[in-house]
Design a protein around this motif. Structure first.
Motif, short mmCIF file in Angstrom:
data_model
loop_
_atom_site.label_atom_id
_atom_site.label_comp_id
_atom_site.label_asym_id
_atom_site.label_seq_id
_atom_site.Cartn_x
_atom_site.Cartn_y
_atom_site.Cartn_z
N UNK A 23 0.76 -1.10 0.07
CA UNK A 23 0.04 -0.02 -0.01
C UNK A 23 0.95 1.26 0.03
N UNK A 24 0.58 2.21 -0.82
CA UNK A 24 1.40 3.49 -1.02
C UNK A 24 1.14 4.49 -0.11
N UNK A 25 1.67 5.71 -0.29
CA UNK A 25 1.63 6.76 0.68
C UNK A 25 0.16 7.55 0.57
N UNK A 26 -0.04 8.01 1.83
CA UNK A 26 -1.36 8.65 1.68
C UNK A 26 -3.11 7.97 1.28
N UNK A 27 -2.94 6.73 1.56
CA UNK A 27 -4.09 5.94 1.04
C UNK A 27 -5.06 6.01 2.37
N UNK A 28 -6.37 5.82 1.90
CA UNK A 28 -7.51 5.70 2.81
C UNK A 28 -8.15 4.44 2.49
N UNK A 29 -7.88 3.33 3.24
CA UNK A 29 -8.48 2.31 3.24
C UNK A 29 -9.68 1.98 4.18
N UNK A 30 -10.80 2.35 3.68
CA UNK A 30 -11.97 2.20 4.53
C UNK A 30 -12.36 0.99 5.16
N UNK A 31 -13.42 0.95 6.00
CA UNK A 31 -13.69 -0.41 6.81
C UNK A 31 -14.21 -1.37 5.70
N UNK A 32 -13.95 -2.63 6.26
CA UNK A 32 -14.57 -3.69 5.70
C UNK A 32 -13.81 -4.17 4.29
N UNK A 33 -12.44 -3.84 4.08
CA UNK A 33 -11.82 -3.90 2.79
C UNK A 33 -10.73 -5.01 3.20
N UNK A 34 -10.68 -5.91 2.03
CA UNK A 34 -9.72 -7.21 2.18
C UNK A 34 -8.71 -6.89 0.89
#
Length: 154
Positions: free
Chosen positions: A33-44
């Motif tokens: 995963x790169x910089x400044x990412x937003x991985x929201x809830x319930x992601x696989x």
């Protein structure tokens, strides 16, 4: 600083600075995963996954082996990716299909992206679309099956 919610299961050590991972995410060891990412809830995120910088992945998305998402991409809620065109229980391909979402693309909520597809730079995929063919740079596609509707002019 990397922010990881206490209810996330993050096995990867390859997460860029400034990224946030919300609750109930599962990120396997090989995911990048790169910089400044937003991985929201319930992601696989499976193992053979690359996520670029400044990517937003909304809730309910699974990113399977063989999928690369480049920089500045938006993935809407419940987008579905596939990595096997002929899935069978307990029968796996030698190599999973490679799917590429190029820089600046946006994929709307509930869209389905079939295995082996390339979505071009700055392309937009409409909500609920089923993408069965490669999408060119700066193109807008929607429908089921999705088709090219127009180009983005900037």
């Amino acid at each position: 600083m990397i922010k990881v919610h206490s209810l996330a299961d993050v096995q990867s050590e390859h997460i860029g600075e400034g990224s946030t991972i919300w609750q109930f995410c599962v990120i396997l060891k090989g995911a990048i995963i790169g910089r400044n990412c937003n991985i929201n809830c319930q992601v696989f995120l499976e193992n053979d996954v690359i996520i670029g910088d400044n990517v937003t992945i909304k809730p309910g998305v699974q990113v399977w082996d063989g999928i690369t998402i480049e920089d500045n991409v938006f993935i809407g809620p419940n987008v579905t990716f596939t990595n096997d065109l002929f899935p069978r229980s307990k029968r796996y391909p030698e190599v999973f299909a490679k799917t590429l979402i190029k820089k600046g693309a946006s994929i709307g909520a509930n869209a389905t992206i079939l295995a082996g597809i390339t979505v071009g730079e700055n392309a937009m995929i409409g909500a609920g679309s089923v993408v069965t063919k490669n999408v060119g740079d700066n193109e807008i596609w929607y429908g089921n099956p999705a088709s090219h509707k127009s180009n983005i002019t900037q």
